[in-house]
Write an enzyme that holds these catalytic residues in place. Structure first.
Site, short mmCIF file in Angstrom:
data_model
loop_
_atom_site.label_atom_id
_atom_site.label_comp_id
_atom_site.label_asym_id
_atom_site.label_seq_id
_atom_site.Cartn_x
_atom_site.Cartn_y
_atom_site.Cartn_z
CG ASP A 248 -6.65 41.06 11.86
OD1 ASP A 248 -6.45 39.88 10.80
OD2 ASP A 248 -7.94 40.88 12.34
CB ALA A 251 -7.64 44.76 5.86
CB ALA A 252 -1.47 43.39 5.31
N GLY A 253 -3.21 43.71 2.94
CA GLY A 253 -2.92 43.79 1.89
C GLY A 253 -3.11 45.34 1.20
CG ASP A 254 -7.51 45.44 1.01
OD1 ASP A 254 -7.64 44.42 -0.10
OD2 ASP A 254 -8.36 44.88 2.38
O1 RIB Z 1 -8.93 42.58 2.16
C1 RIB Z 1 -9.80 42.19 3.71
C2 RIB Z 1 -11.35 42.25 2.97
O2 RIB Z 1 -11.51 40.79 2.39
C3 RIB Z 1 -11.94 41.60 3.89
O3 RIB Z 1 -12.85 43.54 4.67
C4 RIB Z 1 -13.30 41.09 3.33
O4 RIB Z 1 -14.31 42.36 3.04
C5 RIB Z 1 -13.26 40.52 2.54
O5 RIB Z 1 -13.34 41.66 1.22
#
Ligand code: RIB
Length: 306
Positions: A248, A251-254
């Site tokens: 999945d 959120a990898a970039g986050d």
């Molecule tokens: O980058 C992932 C995020 O993008 C998710 O958590 C979703 O909330 C969207 O903002």
């Protein structure tokens, strides 16, 4: 005294995730296989990613006066994140993201910003004193652009390193680039910002050069399985991707940007910080969900030692 705090200004969403065998066609109903609720939003994910790497982290943003908002604040506090700059909006509901994941792990995300869209340039004013204590201020583009620009200008003026994760991508005014310390687009975001189609290292270099010509101090382009490419006025580097089983990618970039901020906050060089963040993001894609997928510092160090 060296500043170590990381301030993240951005969105908080409740992610409502449906797993389906395939995406339905127009007018079609299909049965999903699973439903999950995860804490998400690019801003909150990046704050969690920084905090799990052990640096003092502050989250600023807006949530609604509702159950999702209360749960978000409690969850961030449980992570040890300072929440006194999180505003509770009486007029707008908390942000939500509807996420559909197919059998191949591909995702489609629809965000209804709610209270995130009400975070204003005036709200940034109150953050100036805390910005002056921070090593890094991190922003994304899931809150109004005017607010992002005000945050970048204020953080730059307060002497903090400004990290912009330009997601979801949109064109930026040219005069903001000189206020950015590190910009972290992925391939498609880099293309939207620069017009260069990023497919490989050569095209990543071209896109990064455009961003440096506009005035950023460093461009780090994330390349998915190919890792990350970095360019500064003093040189370039490529950090290869790790071979992992992708479950999945949400959120990898986050995770990458939050971990990068934590490392820069601790005084690491840009290349060291990117190597670390690249490992953190590789671990994140092996797990489901946004914030549940973000690894801790111990997990990242263990992974990188292997
Ligand atoms: O980058 C992932 C995020 O993008 C998710 O958590 C979703 O909330 C969207 O903002």
């Amino acid at each position: 005294m060296r500043r170590t705090k990381v301030l993240v200004i951005g969105s908080l969403n409740m992610d409502l995730v449906v797993h389906v065998p395939r995406v339905p066609k127009d007018g079609e109903t299909i049965l999903g296989t699973e439903f999950h609720r995860y804490f998400g939003g690019k801003g909150a994910n990046q704050a969690v990613a920084a905090a799990r790497q052990g640096v003092p982290t502050i989250m600023a943003g807006r949530v609604g006066a509702d159950a999702f908002g209360r749960d978000q604040i409690a969850s961030l506090q449980g992570e040890g994140i300072a929440t006194e700059y999180l505003l509770v909006d009486e007029e707008h509901p908390s942000g939500v993201a509807f996420i559909v994941i197919d059998a191949g792990g591909n995702n489609r995300i629809m965000v209804v910003p709610g209270a995130n869209a009400a975070l204003s340039p005036q709200d940034i004013e109150a953050l100036k004193p805390v910005m002056a204590e921070c090593s890094c201020v991190v922003v994304q583009l899931e809150i109004p652009l005017d607010t992002v620009l005000a945050a970048i200008r204020a953080a730059h003026a307060q002497g903090a390193q400004v990290i912009l994760n330009p997601a979801p991508a949109q064109p930026l005014p040219l005069d903001i680039y000189p206020c950015i310390t590190v910009i972290t687009p992925n391939e498609s975001e880099a293309q939207l910002l620069t017009g260069v189609e990023v497919r490989d290292l050569d095209s990543a270099r071209q896109a990064a050069q455009v961003l440096l010509e506009r005035g950023v101090q460093a461009a780090v382009i994330t390349l998915g399985a190919q890792g990350a490419y970095g360019l500064t006025p003093s040189g370039e580097f490529h950090v290869p991707g790790h071979q992992v089983e992708v479950v999945d990618t949400v959120a990898a970039g986050d995770t990458f940007t939050g971990a990068l901020a934590a490392q820069l906050g601790e005084g690491r060089s840009l290349q060291e910080a990117v190597e670390y963040a690249n490992g953190a993001a590789a671990l994140a894609v092996t797990r489901r969900g946004a914030q549940p997928s973000v690894p801790t510092k111990a997990e990242v160090l263990h992974f990188l030692e292997r």
